[in-house]
Scaffold this motif. Structure first.
Motif, short mmCIF file in Angstrom:
data_model
loop_
_atom_site.label_atom_id
_atom_site.label_comp_id
_atom_site.label_asym_id
_atom_site.label_seq_id
_atom_site.Cartn_x
_atom_site.Cartn_y
_atom_site.Cartn_z
N GLY A 31 46.42 92.21 80.29
CA GLY A 31 45.49 93.92 80.75
C GLY A 31 45.00 94.66 79.32
N ARG A 32 46.68 94.30 78.86
CA ARG A 32 46.56 95.10 77.89
C ARG A 32 45.79 95.02 76.47
NH1 ARG A 32 53.36 95.21 77.09
NH2 ARG A 32 53.77 94.88 78.99
N ILE A 33 44.98 94.21 76.23
CA ILE A 33 43.77 94.37 75.26
C ILE A 33 42.33 95.16 75.86
CG2 ILE A 33 43.99 91.59 74.63
CD1 ILE A 33 41.58 90.73 76.17
N ARG A 34 42.09 95.54 75.13
CA ARG A 34 40.14 96.64 75.13
C ARG A 34 39.16 95.77 76.00
NH1 ARG A 34 39.72 101.49 74.03
NH2 ARG A 34 41.13 101.72 72.05
N GLY A 35 38.89 95.99 76.82
CA GLY A 35 38.31 95.57 78.02
C GLY A 35 38.60 94.51 78.63
N ALA A 36 39.87 95.16 78.93
CA ALA A 36 40.82 93.73 79.43
C ALA A 36 40.73 92.94 81.11
CB ALA A 36 42.20 93.30 79.93
N VAL A 37 39.65 94.09 81.82
CA VAL A 37 39.69 93.55 82.81
C VAL A 37 37.76 92.12 83.02
CG1 VAL A 37 38.42 94.75 85.67
CG2 VAL A 37 40.15 95.36 84.38
N ALA A 38 37.31 93.04 82.14
CA ALA A 38 35.68 92.41 81.79
C ALA A 38 36.25 91.11 81.43
CB ALA A 38 35.56 93.25 80.45
N GLN A 39 37.24 90.83 80.36
CA GLN A 39 38.25 89.19 79.75
C GLN A 39 38.50 88.54 81.20
OE1 GLN A 39 36.98 88.62 77.28
NE2 GLN A 39 36.91 90.18 75.56
N VAL A 40 39.55 89.07 81.73
CA VAL A 40 39.48 88.45 82.84
C VAL A 40 38.79 87.93 83.25
CG1 VAL A 40 41.04 89.22 85.20
CG2 VAL A 40 41.97 89.83 82.92
N SER A 41 37.73 88.66 83.91
CA SER A 41 36.51 88.01 84.93
C SER A 41 36.56 87.02 84.42
CB SER A 41 35.86 88.89 84.49
OG SER A 41 35.85 90.21 85.44
N ILE A 42 36.38 86.42 83.03
CA ILE A 42 35.61 85.13 82.55
C ILE A 42 36.42 84.67 82.91
CG2 ILE A 42 34.36 84.88 80.44
CD1 ILE A 42 34.29 87.35 79.42
N LEU A 43 37.75 84.64 82.62
CA LEU A 43 39.15 83.74 82.52
C LEU A 43 38.80 83.13 83.59
CD1 LEU A 43 41.37 85.20 79.76
CD2 LEU A 43 40.19 83.47 79.61
N VAL A 44 39.13 84.39 85.08
CA VAL A 44 39.25 83.70 85.55
C VAL A 44 37.35 82.71 86.79
CG1 VAL A 44 39.16 84.23 88.73
CG2 VAL A 44 40.71 85.55 87.01
N SER A 45 36.78 82.97 86.68
CA SER A 45 35.58 82.18 86.71
C SER A 45 35.98 81.24 86.11
CB SER A 45 34.34 83.40 86.41
OG SER A 45 33.84 83.82 86.54
N LEU A 46 35.78 80.46 84.74
CA LEU A 46 36.80 79.00 83.89
C LEU A 46 37.35 78.43 85.10
CD1 LEU A 46 36.26 77.38 82.36
CD2 LEU A 46 37.87 78.67 81.24
N ILE A 47 39.07 79.17 85.57
CA ILE A 47 39.75 78.38 86.86
C ILE A 47 39.49 78.04 87.63
CG2 ILE A 47 41.75 79.07 87.45
CD1 ILE A 47 43.03 81.17 85.14
N PHE A 48 38.45 79.35 88.18
CA PHE A 48 38.07 78.98 89.38
C PHE A 48 37.06 77.74 89.79
CE2 PHE A 48 35.33 79.99 93.62
CZ PHE A 48 36.60 79.80 93.91
#
Length: 425
Positions: free
Chosen positions: A85-102
């Motif tokens: 969560g602390r990197i710039r554009g974090a929520v967008a990056q999180v969306s990509i990673l969660v898509s990979l996991i799911f």
């Protein structure tokens, strides 16, 4: 025969008939008008469904529906958000990673959008992201699902092209990780240019540890699935069955959120999705049989091999063809119609069947983002209630990493072949 078949198919498609009706009705008309037995329609359609790998399709859909009913997607999103969560554009990056996991659970792009889309877009809008960007990133990240195992399109391609489903599923791991990395790089560039916000979440180590503990059973599902495939203990169908059992157990005994109503809802969703897919499978098999009867695969093979005997040149030609086909045909139907025609020619030219399978599926997943038959676009418009023009504008920047991934996978066979060769010796 083939000219009449394709003409009727295109007319029905333009008139807006469902793709399965277009395939089945055009094939039936040609069979009847050429004096073939009407019983062929039922025989060929049913034979197409008599396939063990296809049993994995409803099971994977059911497993994803069960896990979604338990609220697993929310836990996964919150965990990854706490970590990155602390990197710039974090929520967008999180969306990509969660898509990979799911994607290691669902196996389908539309399943990823349905399970994650509303959560991802809501979080990004709350952080001040433009709605077009949020919608575009969500549909672009969903293309990871059908490349990473388990993948319903890959299982169907394997059954049509007579390729090992296990090897082809494993072949998708490295391309999917590369696509994830390229999407994250694209977001990082946009974040710097557009000055996207950092996330406002500030969890303690204890909060992260607690959320990781809660999410651990869900994170274990892809590990269980891939481990079963690699070990050789399970084929795709067995792995799908084990995943369903695992999803049921953790939903009832670990998360305690899976109710009888939730199971019934998951069964209903599975029955509907499976019926749609298998209806297309059966009618597309009939369509492909009529084409084979007219020796279309052999003619196309000869034409392609006459153009070039260079595997890379042939792959680039097929990429162009599939990108166009993906704009007008639903992905499962395209696999069932085109793969039996294209695969023998390219395999004869020296293209590795595993590489061809991944290139094939990746092309058609990009097709999910292109009108007029871009199913991912239409699904995200339902979730966001945005005009489709705004969604297309949001997804346009993400064609760069998608097409770059396609070119790299086409040019470097080892990305698709190295891991299956290493693990399946």
């Amino acid at each position: 025969m083939s000219l009449i078949l394709v003409s009727i198919f295109l007319v029905l498609l333009i008139l807006g008939a469902p793709i399965a009706v277009c395939l089945g009705l055009s094939s039936a008309v040609v069979i009847v008008t050429h004096g073939l037995p009407v019983s062929v329609v039922a025989q060929r359609s049913l034979n197409a469904l008599d396939s063990s790998p296809l049993l994995a399709v409803p099971l994977f859909i059911f497993a994803a529906s069960l896990l979604n009913a338990t609220g697993v997607t929310t836990h996964l999103f919150e965990l990854v958000r706490m970590v990155f969560g602390r990197i710039r554009g974090a929520v967008a990056q999180v969306s990509i990673l969660v898509s990979l996991i799911f994607s290691g659970i669902s196996g389908a792009a539309l399943a990823d959008i349905g399970a994650l889309g509303a959560i991802q877009i809501k979080q990004m809008k709350a952080q001040g992201y433009r709605e077009e960007f949020a919608a575009g990133l969500t549909v672009a990240a969903a293309t990871i699902g059908p490349i990473f195992p388990p993948s319903i399109p890959i299982i169907i391609y394997a059954s049509v092209a007579n390729v090992s489903a296990v090897k082809l599923l494993i072949a998708g791991i490295i391309p999917a990780l590369m696509l994830t990395a390229l999407l994250m790089i694209q977001v990082a560039i946009i974040a710097r240019i557009k000055d996207l916000p950092r996330d406002d979440v500030r969890p303690s180590r204890r909060d992260v540890a607690q959320k990781a503990l809660i999410s651990f059973p869900a994170l274990l599902a892809p590990v269980l699935l891939i481990g079963g495939l690699v070990s050789g203990y399970f084929g795709p169908t067995e792995v799908a069955g084990v995943t369903v059992a695992y999803a049921t157990l953790i939903g009832i005994f670990v998360y305690r959120t899976l109710t009888v109503r939730g199971i019934i809802g998951a069964l209903r969703e599975t029955a509907e999705s499976t019926a749609n897919i298998l209806f297309v499978v059966s009618t597309a098999a009939l369509f492909a049989w009529v084409l084979t009867l007219d020796q279309v695969p052999m003619k196309v093979s000869g034409m392609l091999l006459a153009l070039s005997d260079n595997p890379l040149v042939l792959l680039l030609l097929v990429n162009i063809l599939l990108l166009v086909v993906g704009m007008v045909l639903e992905s499962i139907a395209a696999i069932l119609i085109i793969a039996p025609i294209i695969a023998p020619a390219l395999t004869a030219a020296g293209v590795d069947p595993l590489q061809l399978g991944i290139v094939f599926v990746l092309n058609l997943m990009i097709g999910l983002l292109t009108p007029p038959v871009g199913m991912s676009l239409y699904m995200i418009t339902i979730i966001t209630r945005m005009p489709i023009g705004r969604v297309i504008a949001g997804v346009m920047p993400f064609f760069i990493p998608l097409l770059l991934s396609l070119l790299v996978v086409s040019a470097v066979p080892a990305l698709s072949t190295w891991l299956p060769e290493l693990l399946m010796k």
